[in-house]
Design an enzyme around this catalytic site. Structure first.
Site, PDB file in Angstrom:
ATOM      1  N   LYS A  22      38.779  39.802  43.085  1.00  0.00           N
ATOM      2  CA  LYS A  22      39.783  39.174  44.115  1.00  0.00           C
ATOM      3  C   LYS A  22      41.096  40.249  44.800  1.00  0.00           C
ATOM      4  CE  LYS A  22      43.608  36.703  44.866  1.00  0.00           C
ATOM      5  NZ  LYS A  22      44.957  36.634  44.174  1.00  0.00           N
ATOM      6  N   ASN A  23      40.575  40.903  43.915  1.00  0.00           N
ATOM      7  CA  ASN A  23      41.988  41.993  45.474  1.00  0.00           C
ATOM      8  C   ASN A  23      40.574  43.053  46.179  1.00  0.00           C
ATOM      9  OD1 ASN A  23      44.039  40.614  43.807  1.00  0.00           O
ATOM     10  ND2 ASN A  23      44.256  42.828  42.554  1.00  0.00           N
ATOM     11  N   ARG A  97      48.582  35.329  51.605  1.00  0.00           N
ATOM     12  CA  ARG A  97      48.754  37.306  51.249  1.00  0.00           C
ATOM     13  C   ARG A  97      47.450  37.748  51.615  1.00  0.00           C
ATOM     14  NH1 ARG A  97      52.765  40.890  50.371  1.00  0.00           N
ATOM     15  NH2 ARG A  97      51.618  42.363  49.468  1.00  0.00           N
ATOM     16  N   ASP A 121      52.470  34.564  46.735  1.00  0.00           N
ATOM     17  CA  ASP A 121      52.666  34.283  44.475  1.00  0.00           C
ATOM     18  C   ASP A 121      54.184  34.332  45.106  1.00  0.00           C
ATOM     19  OD1 ASP A 121      50.734  33.770  43.526  1.00  0.00           O
ATOM     20  OD2 ASP A 121      50.333  35.932  42.352  1.00  0.00           O
ATOM     21  N   ASP A 320      48.867  42.369  36.684  1.00  0.00           N
ATOM     22  CA  ASP A 320      48.690  41.333  36.496  1.00  0.00           C
ATOM     23  C   ASP A 320      48.001  40.660  35.621  1.00  0.00           C
ATOM     24  OD1 ASP A 320      48.724  40.583  39.109  1.00  0.00           O
ATOM     25  OD2 ASP A 320      46.941  41.167  40.075  1.00  0.00           O
ATOM     26  N   MET A 342      56.825  46.360  38.389  1.00  0.00           N
ATOM     27  CA  MET A 342      56.479  45.962  40.008  1.00  0.00           C
ATOM     28  C   MET A 342      57.405  44.103  40.260  1.00  0.00           C
ATOM     29  SD  MET A 342      53.389  45.968  41.945  1.00  0.00           S
ATOM     30  CE  MET A 342      53.215  47.823  41.123  1.00  0.00           C
TER      31      MET A 342
END
Length: 435
Positions: A22-23, A97, A121, A320, A342
């Site tokens: 995804k990223n 995002r 998120d 993640d 984070m």
């Protein structure tokens, strides 16, 4: 709002293949704006966030063609700049995002871009300082537009290369600055750059388009600006977060599964981190085989102190994955400290796991101690609501190991990051119904 009904307690078996990352997808799809020529990207995950970004650039005037599942053709030769400067576009960007990745390409090629407060998120503050500071160092002028609730960045005479030391090794910040720098005049040096495989893949794609980027895979990138980029083809890596989620799935359900085509060399510390939780796994070519185990024993440090799993910039552990690793730990033998550095809200879902019978002490917004049940006491079914992608998949895994039928609401959050996850897990023997 859609819902999952999960009947827990079923053993799984078979093989599963991770989707595209995804990223990486959000970055490389944004990069098509840097050229007027054709770009073909394959292994695109057809998840909600990616589909929304593709729809967004289509609204901008980019030609988009879905050639087959996971394969998309793009041509950004007719970008509608009036729309890009409109309040409607900025408002739509603020809800996604991934739209932050459009800023660098738009600024580099067209000299203007809006930077709204990002959506996504609800996991705590998500700073954008690194992005904007980097653009300003390249010569962009920034102004806050109150009626748009967004920053406007302008570089009417183009961007100029420079040296910059990033205040944090931000993955999206690095990617955005790299995309802005490839068309800047002169040389750009980025120190403390993120070096995750996603950023490496973006840099390789840009080089295949004619960019001149050196230092790929390190935290020191050197970029010699070029006048224009040409088209290319690119294949997205398998999603390392899905790979980690499937390892967790096998462990929490005491099942034996094979994860196919994982690009093992790009998984970094992920396999070893699961081994520290007592999960046995075998590399078989480019596949991972996880055998069924009766017990998973958490390691201690050499001095006997409690094991700590913490997120860190690459090649450290991705934040993640901490949510799913926490769920696995609830059924391991021993104790572990989960330290989510984070995001300050990402551990707040553990109250639902505590309601299910998990032994978790939430020390503060960033740290939780998990005392495992060693599968001697199964979690109880529960009704839960997914607050974000990673907590959502963690809740789903917990429900699959629990006794009874659980409900997970707001599964649109899970859909943002996992493609048809219910169908793919049901093929392994899970009992998940979408309502």
């Amino acid at each position: 709002m859609s819902t999952y009904i999960i009947e827990g307690g079923h053993k799984l078996s078979g093989s599963i293949t991770p989707q595209g990352a995804k990223n990486e997808a959000l970055q490389v799809i944004s990069a098509v704006l840097l050229t007027s020529e054709e770009v073909v990207i394959s292994n695109v995950p057809e998840i909600l966030d990616v589909r929304n970004l593709i729809a967004m650039i289509g609204d901008m005037g980019v030609s988009v063609e879905r050639r087959e599942r996971g394969v998309y053709w793009f041509k950004a030769d007719t970008v509608d700049l009036d729309y890009v400067r409109s309040e409607a576009f900025v408002r739509k960007s603020s809800a996604l995002r991934g739209s932050v990745m459009l800023v660098g390409p738009l600024l580099a090629r067209f000299g203007t871009a809006y930077f709204p407060k990002p959506g996504g998120d609800k996991i705590g503050r998500r700073r954008v300082d690194t992005h904007i500071d980097g653009m300003c160092k390249l010569g962009a002028e920034v102004k806050y537009i109150h009626e748009y609730r967004a920053y406007r960045l302008d570089a009417p005479n183009g961007l100029n290369g420079c040296y910059m030391l990033l205040d944090e090794a931000s993955v999206t910040g690095t990617a955005n600055i790299v995309m802005a720098s490839v068309l800047a005049k002169g040389k750009t040096t980025i120190y403390n750059a993120a070096c995750e495989p996603y950023v490496q893949q973006l840099c390789r794609m840009l080089n295949s388009m004619g960019a001149r980027i050196e230092g790929i895979g390190s935290n020191l990138l050197s970029i010699e600006g070029v006048e224009s980029l040409h088209g290319t083809t690119h294949r997205i890596l398998p999603d390392m977060i899905e790979v980690g989620s499937f390892i967790a799935l096998a462990a929490i359900t005491q099942s034996s599964i094979t994860i196919k085509d994982v690009s093992f060399e790009n998984l970094g510390i992920i396999p070893e981190s699961f081994r520290r939780l007592g999960v046995k796994l075998e590399r078989r070519g480019d596949d991972i085989f996880i055998p069924e185990q009766e017990s998973y024993e958490i390691e201690s440090f050499m001095d006997g102190s409690i094991m700590t799993l913490a997120d860190a910039p690459w090649p450290g552990l991705s934040p993640d994955l901490l949510s799913v690793m926490l769920v696995v730990a609830t059924q391991c033998k021993g104790s572990v400290l989960i330290h989510q550095k984070m995001f300050e809200s990402r551990l707040f879902f553990v109250d639902k796991l505590i309601d299910m019978g998990a032994q978790i002490i939430l020390c503060d917004p960033h740290r939780a101690v998990v005392i495992g049940h060693d599968h001697k006491l199964r979690l109880r079914a529960n009704k839960m609501t997914s607050p974000d992608i990673r907590a959502g998949i963690a809740m789903l895994l917990a429900a699959m190991s629990a006794k009874g039928s659980s409900v997970v609401d707001n599964i649109e959050q899970i859909d943002r990051g996992y493609e048809n996850i219910d169908e793919r897990l049901n093929a392994l023997g899970a009992k998940i119904t979408r309502q």
